[in-house]
Design a protein around this motif. Structure first.
Motif, short mmCIF file in Angstrom:
data_model
loop_
_atom_site.label_atom_id
_atom_site.label_comp_id
_atom_site.label_asym_id
_atom_site.label_seq_id
_atom_site.Cartn_x
_atom_site.Cartn_y
_atom_site.Cartn_z
N THR A 41 4.28 -7.51 -4.78
CA THR A 41 4.61 -8.69 -5.58
C THR A 41 6.09 -9.04 -5.51
OG1 THR A 41 4.95 -7.32 -7.58
CG2 THR A 41 2.73 -8.19 -7.18
N SER A 42 6.90 -8.16 -4.94
CA SER A 42 8.33 -8.45 -4.76
C SER A 42 8.88 -7.52 -3.69
CB SER A 42 9.11 -8.26 -6.07
OG SER A 42 9.17 -6.88 -6.40
N GLY A 43 10.09 -7.82 -3.22
CA GLY A 43 10.71 -6.95 -2.23
C GLY A 43 10.37 -7.34 -0.81
N PRO A 44 10.81 -6.53 0.16
CA PRO A 44 10.69 -6.89 1.58
C PRO A 44 9.26 -6.97 2.11
CG PRO A 44 11.49 -4.63 1.32
CD PRO A 44 11.54 -5.26 -0.04
N LEU A 45 8.29 -6.38 1.40
CA LEU A 45 6.91 -6.40 1.88
C LEU A 45 6.08 -7.50 1.25
CD1 LEU A 45 6.16 -2.57 1.98
CD2 LEU A 45 6.72 -4.06 3.90
N GLN A 46 6.69 -8.29 0.37
CA GLN A 46 5.94 -9.36 -0.28
C GLN A 46 5.41 -10.35 0.75
OE1 GLN A 46 8.14 -11.54 -3.23
NE2 GLN A 46 6.33 -12.52 -4.09
N SER A 47 4.14 -10.74 0.58
CA SER A 47 3.48 -11.71 1.47
C SER A 47 3.32 -11.21 2.89
CB SER A 47 4.25 -13.05 1.47
OG SER A 47 4.35 -13.57 0.16
N LYS A 48 3.47 -9.89 3.12
CA LYS A 48 3.34 -9.35 4.47
C LYS A 48 1.94 -8.82 4.75
CE LYS A 48 7.55 -10.12 5.78
NZ LYS A 48 8.57 -9.05 5.93
N GLY A 49 1.08 -8.78 3.72
CA GLY A 49 -0.26 -8.28 3.96
C GLY A 49 -0.91 -7.85 2.66
N LYS A 50 -2.15 -7.38 2.77
CA LYS A 50 -2.89 -6.92 1.60
C LYS A 50 -3.81 -5.80 2.03
CE LYS A 50 -5.57 -8.75 -2.31
NZ LYS A 50 -6.09 -9.97 -2.98
N VAL A 51 -4.08 -4.88 1.10
CA VAL A 51 -4.92 -3.72 1.39
C VAL A 51 -6.03 -3.62 0.36
CG1 VAL A 51 -5.00 -1.21 1.60
CG2 VAL A 51 -3.02 -2.46 2.44
N TRP A 52 -7.22 -3.26 0.83
CA TRP A 52 -8.32 -2.94 -0.06
C TRP A 52 -8.73 -1.50 0.21
CZ3 TRP A 52 -7.57 -7.44 2.48
CH2 TRP A 52 -7.58 -8.63 1.73
N VAL A 53 -8.88 -0.71 -0.85
CA VAL A 53 -9.29 0.69 -0.71
C VAL A 53 -10.51 0.94 -1.56
CG1 VAL A 53 -8.58 3.11 -0.85
CG2 VAL A 53 -6.85 1.34 -0.43
N TRP A 54 -11.52 1.57 -0.97
CA TRP A 54 -12.73 1.95 -1.69
C TRP A 54 -12.61 3.43 -2.05
CZ3 TRP A 54 -12.49 -1.85 1.84
CH2 TRP A 54 -13.25 -3.02 1.64
N TYR A 55 -12.33 3.71 -3.34
CA TYR A 55 -12.22 5.09 -3.83
C TYR A 55 -13.56 5.50 -4.45
CZ TYR A 55 -7.08 5.18 -3.47
OH TYR A 55 -5.78 5.16 -3.02
N SER A 56 -14.00 6.74 -4.17
CA SER A 56 -15.25 7.20 -4.79
C SER A 56 -15.09 7.24 -6.31
CB SER A 56 -15.62 8.59 -4.25
OG SER A 56 -14.65 9.56 -4.64
N GLU A 57 -16.19 6.98 -7.01
CA GLU A 57 -16.15 6.91 -8.47
C GLU A 57 -16.08 8.27 -9.13
OE1 GLU A 57 -17.78 3.64 -11.25
OE2 GLU A 57 -19.35 4.03 -9.77
N ASP A 58 -16.31 9.34 -8.39
CA ASP A 58 -16.27 10.67 -9.00
C ASP A 58 -14.82 11.10 -9.23
OD1 ASP A 58 -15.30 11.36 -6.50
OD2 ASP A 58 -17.15 12.32 -5.83
N ALA A 59 -14.65 12.31 -9.75
CA ALA A 59 -13.32 12.80 -10.13
C ALA A 59 -12.37 12.92 -8.95
CB ALA A 59 -13.45 14.15 -10.84
N SER A 60 -12.90 13.10 -7.74
CA SER A 60 -12.03 13.28 -6.57
C SER A 60 -11.37 11.99 -6.11
CB SER A 60 -12.83 13.88 -5.41
OG SER A 60 -13.73 12.92 -4.87
N HIS A 61 -11.99 10.83 -6.45
CA HIS A 61 -11.49 9.53 -5.99
C HIS A 61 -11.20 9.55 -4.49
CE1 HIS A 61 -10.06 7.95 -10.20
NE2 HIS A 61 -11.37 7.88 -10.03
#
Length: 263
Positions: free
Chosen positions: A220-240
């Motif tokens: 949302t700010s700094g040198p990486l703003q507007s340079k890309g986006k990431v989606w991560v699918w974390y498991s719902e269990d305690a280990s994530h």
């Protein structure tokens, strides 16, 4: 480091944080959160000795392999990551990247980073040290092709995570649907990152079928703003467990699917 930092990194788009003392465990309140890194809860089970092995796909073509691992290193934790291109992509633009980060497990503040990157004709080594007493990050870089060096000191507001360790930092959070977290990440310069837990989703990857929560991450700010986006699918269990990642950059989208967990 297009593959390593764009891949495992974009999220890790993520940048540096604050000065941490003894702070409360992460809250699961849905809505805005303070821009800071929250220390892990007492007795948090770090995934020590586990390596996540991913395939990287680009336009349905296998582009390479990425591996991320955490290990105990004295009173610190060490995170290592690697990216190797393969197939046609290796012919067009070979990538052989190595990354190592040390952080304080009590606070999740990054302490140092070392990167060795070989991408196409570019070969360089970079080290970054976080001097919290002086509130400075110190970057030293050398081109392995030309011998040219660079030394840069940047202001550091406080405790920060880094591009790859941020991958693990998100694992420690409650990750309830609707929750939003903002924190800094540094790769020599600081970027503020926002992570939003969007929805639950069941996915199938080579490592198995996972019930997951989908987390989107962008600067949302700094040198990486507007340079890309990431989606991560974390498991719902305690280990994530991070079962899948999608990274959108200016030149295209990479999909990372968990192949296996190495012990």
């Amino acid at each position: 480091m297009l593959l390593l930092e764009g891949v495992l990194g974009c999220l890790f788009l993520i940048a540096a944080v604050f000065a941490v003392a003894a702070q409360a465990p992460p809250t699961s309140t849905v809505g805005p959160a303070p821009v800071q890194i929250t220390p892990p809860r007492p007795n948090y089970p770090f995934p020590d000795g586990l390596g996540y092995v991913y395939s990287a796909e680009w336009h349905l073509i296998t582009a390479g392999t990425g591996v991320v691992r955490m290990d105990v290193a004295g009173n610190e934790r060490k995170v290592t990551a690697s990216a190797e291109s393969s197939g046609a992509v290796n012919v067009i633009f070979p990538v052989h990247d190595r990354f190592e980060s040390h952080f304080d497990p009590r606070t999740f503040c990054s302490l140092s980073i070392f990167k060795h990157s070989e991408e196409g004709a570019h070969r360089r080594e970079t080290s970054i040290h976080f001097d919290y007493a002086r509130k400075k990050s110190i970057l030293d870089e050398k081109s392995l092709r030309t011998g040219e060096t660079k030394h840069v000191e940047s202001d550091l507001a406080g405790c920060t995570t880094d591009l790859i360790t941020g991958f693990y930092y998100l694992q420690t959070l409650p990750l309830q649907v609707g929750a939003r977290y903002e924190f800094p990440i540094s790769d020599g310069k600081t970027t503020i990152v926002r992570a939003t837990v969007e929805k639950r989703e069941q996915i199938k990857v080579p490592a198995g079928t996972f019930s997951t929560v989908l987390v989107s991450v962008e600067a949302t700010s700094g040198p990486l703003q507007s340079k890309g986006k990431v989606w991560v699918w974390y498991s719902e269990d305690a280990s994530h467990t991070p079962a899948q990642m999608r990274v959108k950059l200016g030149w295209g989208t990479l999909l990372f699917r968990l192949q296996r967990i190495e012990k």
